[in-house]
Design an enzyme around this catalytic site. Sequence first.
Site, PDB file in Angstrom:
ATOM      1  N   CYS A 157       1.184   5.344  -1.760  1.00  0.00           N
ATOM      2  CA  CYS A 157       0.617   5.073  -0.431  1.00  0.00           C
ATOM      3  C   CYS A 157       0.875   3.622  -0.018  1.00  0.00           C
ATOM      4  O   CYS A 157       0.271   2.692  -0.576  1.00  0.00           O
ATOM      5  CB  CYS A 157      -0.881   5.381  -0.452  1.00  0.00           C
ATOM      6  SG  CYS A 157      -1.766   4.857   1.021  1.00  0.00           S
ATOM      7  N   CYS A 159      -2.154   1.702   1.342  1.00  0.00           N
ATOM      8  CA  CYS A 159      -3.075   1.380   0.239  1.00  0.00           C
ATOM      9  C   CYS A 159      -2.694   0.039  -0.387  1.00  0.00           C
ATOM     10  O   CYS A 159      -3.564  -0.775  -0.727  1.00  0.00           O
ATOM     11  CB  CYS A 159      -3.036   2.464  -0.831  1.00  0.00           C
ATOM     12  SG  CYS A 159      -3.586   4.095  -0.280  1.00  0.00           S
TER      13      CYS A 159
END
Length: 304
Positions: A51, A54
């Site tokens: 991600c 993230c």
Amino acid sequence: MAISLFGGAAAKKNENAGDLIKDTTTQTFVADVIDASRKVPVLVDFWAPWCGPCKQLTPILEKAVKAARGTVRLVKMNTDEYPDVAAQLGVQSIPAVFAFKNGQPVDGFMGALPESQVRAFIQRVLGAAPGGEAGLEDAQAALAAGDIGGAAAQFAAILQADPENAEAVSGLAKCYIQTGDLDRAEQTLALVPPAKQTADSYRSAKAALDLARKAGTKSDVKALEQAVSSNPRDWDARFKLAIALNAKGQRREAMDHLFEIVRKDRTWNDDAARKQLIEFFDAWGPKDPLTLEGRQRLSSLLFA
């Protein structure tokens, strides 16, 4: 209103329970988050190695938590390795951050935020627990913005202090509707006392649930769009398309299709299009801008 995953005996605390920033697992979540949050607020960062956002958010969270000087902790959970907790909280996308206090989620957000907003979020968490009109407004705003997990956490926090709050119960039910858990939504709505079931919030959630059940889970929008394109007066296809589009969040498009039916063939199928518009307005709520616009359009059309 407890979340089922968090029941049962707490996991044994590990040796680093006092650290400001740590990783957790499904097995240690209760000790690292639920138990720890009874002493100091705990932020849970749901992330995954693949991600990109993230990777942007986590360092910002770590910096902000360190700057808070022990008033809040950060616990990171890899959803690829440990998906169960995120699923129980209704996380649909990552990064997702939940704040826990006294063993319960009280606030949250999804997506990568800039440092200033992360710091503001932490300050909000460190303040009074969500509640009252301001807390409801924040939860409703989160729901309207598509932050289902954050909205659910805030509604649940309000219900901790006021279990019969019709607006919070109805809001939580709408969160379940958004995730497709219609049975849980119905169970949640049943918590509203009969005396409060006349509230606009309850009626809106009940209408939204009815619409979700009517739409089903596998509406073929493309096929319906093709049918309408081939025959613009295929009112049945247009009607079904409106319901399917509303279920996908394309509310204005759904409303426009129904208005087309009302304009061209007002009495079709026993006034079904007008009745469906009213059901939309009930589900969206009386203060929703599209409801206000739609009611004005309908009035102008019917009484022109």
